[in-house]
Design a protein around this motif. Structure first.
Motif, mmCIF file in Angstrom:
data_model
loop_
_atom_site.group_PDB
_atom_site.id
_atom_site.type_symbol
_atom_site.label_atom_id
_atom_site.label_comp_id
_atom_site.label_asym_id
_atom_site.label_seq_id
_atom_site.Cartn_x
_atom_site.Cartn_y
_atom_site.Cartn_z
ATOM 1 N N PRO A 103 0.807 -1.222 0.000
ATOM 2 C CA PRO A 103 0.000 0.000 0.000
ATOM 3 C C PRO A 103 0.844 1.279 0.000
ATOM 4 O O PRO A 103 1.784 1.415 0.774
ATOM 5 N N GLY A 104 0.512 2.166 -0.906
ATOM 6 C CA GLY A 104 1.252 3.410 -1.055
ATOM 7 C C GLY A 104 2.196 3.395 -2.241
ATOM 8 O O GLY A 104 2.749 4.431 -2.606
ATOM 9 N N THR A 105 2.387 2.239 -2.861
ATOM 10 C CA THR A 105 3.384 2.122 -3.936
ATOM 11 C C THR A 105 2.730 2.161 -5.316
ATOM 12 O O THR A 105 1.763 1.456 -5.565
ATOM 13 N N PHE A 106 3.263 2.988 -6.201
ATOM 14 C CA PHE A 106 2.728 3.037 -7.570
ATOM 15 C C PHE A 106 3.793 3.361 -8.594
ATOM 16 O O PHE A 106 3.497 3.643 -9.748
ATOM 17 N N LYS A 107 5.066 3.282 -8.212
ATOM 18 C CA LYS A 107 6.147 3.651 -9.133
ATOM 19 C C LYS A 107 6.342 2.623 -10.243
ATOM 20 O O LYS A 107 6.669 2.992 -11.371
ATOM 21 N N ASP A 108 6.133 1.335 -9.960
ATOM 22 C CA ASP A 108 6.337 0.335 -11.011
ATOM 23 C C ASP A 108 5.309 0.506 -12.129
ATOM 24 O O ASP A 108 5.611 0.298 -13.300
ATOM 25 N N ARG A 109 4.100 0.864 -11.734
ATOM 26 C CA ARG A 109 3.053 1.095 -12.737
ATOM 27 C C ARG A 109 3.475 2.228 -13.668
ATOM 28 O O ARG A 109 3.379 2.114 -14.897
ATOM 29 N N VAL A 110 3.968 3.317 -13.088
ATOM 30 C CA VAL A 110 4.431 4.447 -13.895
ATOM 31 C C VAL A 110 5.561 3.991 -14.814
ATOM 32 O O VAL A 110 5.568 4.304 -16.015
ATOM 33 N N MET A 111 6.484 3.217 -14.283
ATOM 34 C CA MET A 111 7.623 2.765 -15.089
ATOM 35 C C MET A 111 7.161 1.913 -16.275
ATOM 36 O O MET A 111 7.607 2.103 -17.402
ATOM 37 N N MET A 112 6.264 0.969 -16.013
ATOM 38 C CA MET A 112 5.820 0.065 -17.084
ATOM 39 C C MET A 112 5.001 0.806 -18.131
ATOM 40 O O MET A 112 5.067 0.485 -19.310
ATOM 41 N N GLU A 113 4.230 1.796 -17.683
ATOM 42 C CA GLU A 113 3.341 2.474 -18.620
ATOM 43 C C GLU A 113 4.026 3.617 -19.366
ATOM 44 O O GLU A 113 3.617 3.985 -20.453
ATOM 45 N N ARG A 114 5.073 4.174 -18.769
ATOM 46 C CA ARG A 114 5.782 5.277 -19.427
ATOM 47 C C ARG A 114 7.023 4.804 -20.187
ATOM 48 O O ARG A 114 7.493 5.493 -21.098
ATOM 49 N N ALA A 115 7.580 3.665 -19.784
ATOM 50 C CA ALA A 115 8.844 3.236 -20.404
ATOM 51 C C ALA A 115 8.955 1.713 -20.452
ATOM 52 O O ALA A 115 9.861 1.127 -19.869
ATOM 53 N N PRO A 116 8.035 1.060 -21.171
ATOM 54 C CA PRO A 116 8.069 -0.410 -21.179
ATOM 55 C C PRO A 116 9.375 -0.972 -21.754
ATOM 56 O O PRO A 116 9.877 -1.989 -21.277
ATOM 57 N N HIS A 117 9.928 -0.276 -22.756
ATOM 58 C CA HIS A 117 11.152 -0.803 -23.382
ATOM 59 C C HIS A 117 12.360 -0.695 -22.453
ATOM 60 O O HIS A 117 13.308 -1.462 -22.567
ATOM 61 N N GLN A 118 12.315 0.272 -21.557
ATOM 62 C CA GLN A 118 13.410 0.405 -20.594
ATOM 63 C C GLN A 118 13.498 -0.862 -19.730
ATOM 64 O O GLN A 118 14.584 -1.389 -19.486
ATOM 65 N N LEU A 119 12.318 -1.333 -19.294
ATOM 66 C CA LEU A 119 12.287 -2.566 -18.502
ATOM 67 C C LEU A 119 12.721 -3.757 -19.357
ATOM 68 O O LEU A 119 13.518 -4.593 -18.923
ATOM 69 N N ILE A 120 12.217 -3.812 -20.587
ATOM 70 C CA ILE A 120 12.560 -4.940 -21.461
ATOM 71 C C ILE A 120 14.069 -4.970 -21.709
ATOM 72 O O ILE A 120 14.710 -6.019 -21.596
ATOM 73 N N GLU A 121 14.645 -3.813 -22.003
ATOM 74 C CA GLU A 121 16.097 -3.775 -22.240
ATOM 75 C C GLU A 121 16.853 -4.209 -20.980
ATOM 76 O O GLU A 121 17.792 -5.014 -21.058
ATOM 77 N N GLY A 122 16.434 -3.693 -19.843
ATOM 78 C CA GLY A 122 17.067 -4.091 -18.581
ATOM 79 C C GLY A 122 16.974 -5.590 -18.355
ATOM 80 O O GLY A 122 17.908 -6.222 -17.857
ATOM 81 N N MET A 123 15.841 -6.159 -18.756
ATOM 82 C CA MET A 123 15.661 -7.602 -18.563
ATOM 83 C C MET A 123 16.519 -8.424 -19.514
ATOM 84 O O MET A 123 17.038 -9.470 -19.126
ATOM 85 N N ILE A 124 16.665 -7.969 -20.756
ATOM 86 C CA ILE A 124 17.504 -8.737 -21.692
ATOM 87 C C ILE A 124 18.954 -8.727 -21.192
ATOM 88 O O ILE A 124 19.630 -9.762 -21.172
ATOM 89 N N ILE A 125 19.402 -7.541 -20.770
ATOM 90 C CA ILE A 125 20.783 -7.446 -20.261
ATOM 91 C C ILE A 125 20.949 -8.350 -19.028
ATOM 92 O O ILE A 125 21.917 -9.113 -18.923
ATOM 93 N N SER A 126 19.982 -8.287 -18.123
ATOM 94 C CA SER A 126 20.063 -9.093 -16.906
ATOM 95 C C SER A 126 19.993 -10.581 -17.229
ATOM 96 O O SER A 126 20.715 -11.395 -16.644
#
Lengths: 421, 157
Positions: A85-108
């Motif tokens: 409760p109180g957390t909403f940053k991941d939603r913003v990240m996924m909705e504003r920059a989905p490719h950033q997460l995807i790139e981070g995941m491929i590298i990881s």
């Protein structure tokens, strides 16, 4: 001062799509990473001091290092079951920059030797699911996902899994149970997921923000990333700020940033000029800080731990003088009672009793001895269960009573809230 | 009797093949059932899914009942879910829910007479900067007030 590393382009709509993302340097770090050896990437991540951004703050590179050093198939699982409760940053990240997460995941994935990954998104976040699925399609079409990515010889498949409403699935072993098509009940550790996770195969579970940050560690190097933050809490962090401030929202600041500055500078100060009473600094399971403590707090793992609280998921809930702490604790305890998965007795029974006792106080039926009873029940819930949900209910209870005891006593004596009249 | 549409069956088949373990297909399949069965998963639908997948219905039931987004009884066409967790409750989410139920003449979890609405209190929706947050079926509505709720209700036909 905000430090926009991950969030630099979040206000730019074109950043959501592949072309816009690429025009801002997107997928450049993937190319850099492919020129490195996987163990070099793990080493850089270790050196960067990156710690898990979902709540526990465990060093990411160290977690990756727990994987068996053989060719055994392994999974990478992105924890996007944002439910604290109180957390909403991941939603913003996924909705504003989905490719950033995807790139981070491929590298990881390349670093840890995984060829199959999932993003486990909480069921309510349908917009995030749609946006991610579209971005994944784009990435496959452009050759960033699938076989022999950019001629590197590395294969990587990525899929989205939609949860169905259960806070406990944010716990990494609960998430694995859920992905396996079971009730999302946490599992005993050891074995840790890195040894035995999804379908009993080695599995790394990392938060959205953690995986996205890897891209910037590759771009700027460990030293570059360490320019932000403190020695032990390196880098930047996205804070979800809500409650009694003028401008609630997601703000990225260097770790070690002053909590008062976050309130006054980024969030535009207190709503209606009211007086600050308390802050929950890391999601509802983090022990509450008084206004005096808030004045001394810096937003890093060490400072908040020293104050007996925690940075958690970075969910900062600002509470002003008009709020009733007894009522707020009731809301918090209802949540943990509702979300207890039921397998461990101290949690299943304890969360129920805590809620029941605080509810009776709010209903005007409290007894003075209930305060000690709450403490005793909470004390018996700590550290006695498979996962941390039990502690997540016990710790706020104890901190609310310790720091706002007078409000509880008043409520019991007078049968009404001290602040609400 | 409940039976998935041909498209629904196709989806279940695809989900069964999509993951390494067929059990992972349960949650996506239950979503599909709920979509085709007026917003809930009936015991007959569980039997049907068990037949389609070869997964015991005891196990499907276990999963079904664990997750809050699956409804075990019929819901209205529009399922209005009001977050009543910490930040939203600071901004009158509970009063908003009571007010809404009163206006619609239903209790939480009930279906309005015209079949249009069900109201539920839910836990944190992850939209705390827009408190109070409300989710209607899959759509979020921010910074809700009684007035905005009235407008929303009149627009949901």
């Amino acid at each position: 001062m905000e430090a926009k590393l991950l969030s630099e382009h979040y206000s730019d709509d074109s950043y959501i799509g592949l072309e816009g993302y690429k025009s801002k340097g997107g997928y450049a770090e993937l190319k850099t990473a492919f020129k490195m050896k996987p163990e070099e990437i793990i080493e850089v991540v270790k050196q960067s001091g990156l710690r898990g951004r979902g709540g526990a703050g465990f060093p990411t590179g160290v977690k990756w290092g727990f994987l068996p050093k053989n060719g055994e198939p392994r999974y990478l699982l992105c924890n996007a079951d944002e439910g604290e409760p109180g957390t909403f940053k991941d939603r913003v990240m996924m909705e504003r920059a989905p490719h950033q997460l995807i790139e981070g995941m491929i590298i990881s994935g390349f670093a840890v030797g995984s060829h199959k990954a999932y993003i486990y998104v909480r069921g309510e976040y349908m917009d995030s699911v749609r946006i991610l699925e579209k971005a994944i399609q784009e990435a496959y079409a452009a050759g960033y996902l699938g076989k022999n990515i950019l001629g590197s010889g590395f294969d990587f498949d990525l899929d989205v899994y939609r949860g169905a409403g259960a806070y406990i699935c944010g716990e990494e072993t609960g998430m694995i149970s859920s992905l396996e098509g079971k009730k999302g009940q946490p599992k005993l550790k050891p074995p840790f997921p890195a040894i035995q996770g999804y379908l009993k195969k080695p599995t790394i579970v990392n938060n959205v923000e953690t995986l996205a940050a890897v891209k910037y560690i590759i771009r700027d190097g460990a030293e570059g990333y360490r320019k932000y933050g403190t020695e032990k809490s390196a880098g930047t962090k996205l804070f979800s700020v809500s409650g009694d401030v003028n401008k609630p929202g997601v703000y990225e600041v260097p770790l070690g940033y002053s909590l008062m500055d976050l309130i006054n500078n980024e969030c535009g100060g207190m709503r209606e000029g009211r007086k600050l009473k308390a802050v929950i600094p890391g999601g509802s399971s983090a022990p509450v800080l008084t206004a005096e403590e808030t004045g001394r707090a810096t937003m890093d793992y060490e400072c908040l731990a020293e104050m007996g609280s925690m940075l958690g998921s970075g969910a900062v809930i600002i509470i002003d003088e008009t709020r009733c702490m007894v009522d707020m604790l009731k809301v918090i305890l209802h949540f943990y009672h509702h979300e207890s998965c039921g397998q461990c007795t101290p949690c299943r029974e304890g969360t129920g009793w805590l809620e029941k006792i605080v509810r009776s106080i709010v209903d005007g039926n409290g007894r003075l001895q209930d305060i000690d009873l709450l403490n005793r029940v909470a004390e018996n819930m700590k550290g006695r269960t498979i996962c941390a949900l039990s502690d997540a209910a016990a710790l706020p209870t104890m901190s609310f009573i310790q720091k706002f005891r007078e409000e509880f006593e008043f409520f019991i004596r007078e049968g009404r809230s001290q602040v609400k009249g | 009797m409940f039976e998935l549409s041909p498209e629904g069956k196709e989806l279940v088949k695809k989900e069964l093949a999509r993951y390494e373990d067929k059990y992972s297909a349960i949650i996506p399949s239950l979503y599909q059932i709920q979509k085709e069965n007026e917003g809930w998963v009936s015991p007959e639908a569980v039997d049907h899914l068990s037949e389609l997948t070869g997964i015991p219905h005891s196990h499907i039931n276990e999963v079904l009942k664990f997750y809050t987004m699956f409804n075990l009884k019929p819901t209205g066409k529009y399922h209005i879910q009001v977050c009543c967790n910490i930040t939203c409750s600071m901004f009158q989410a509970r009063e908003l829910t009571d007010d809404l139920c009163q206006k619609l003449g239903i209790k939480e979890g009930e279906v309005s007479e015209d079949g249009r609405f069900t109201v539920s209190r839910v836990e944190c929706l992850g939209s705390c900067d827009n408190a109070p947050a409300v989710q209607v079926n899959e759509t979020y509505h921010d910074n809700m007030t009684p007035e905005k709720m009235d407008t929303l209700i009149s627009e949901l036909k």
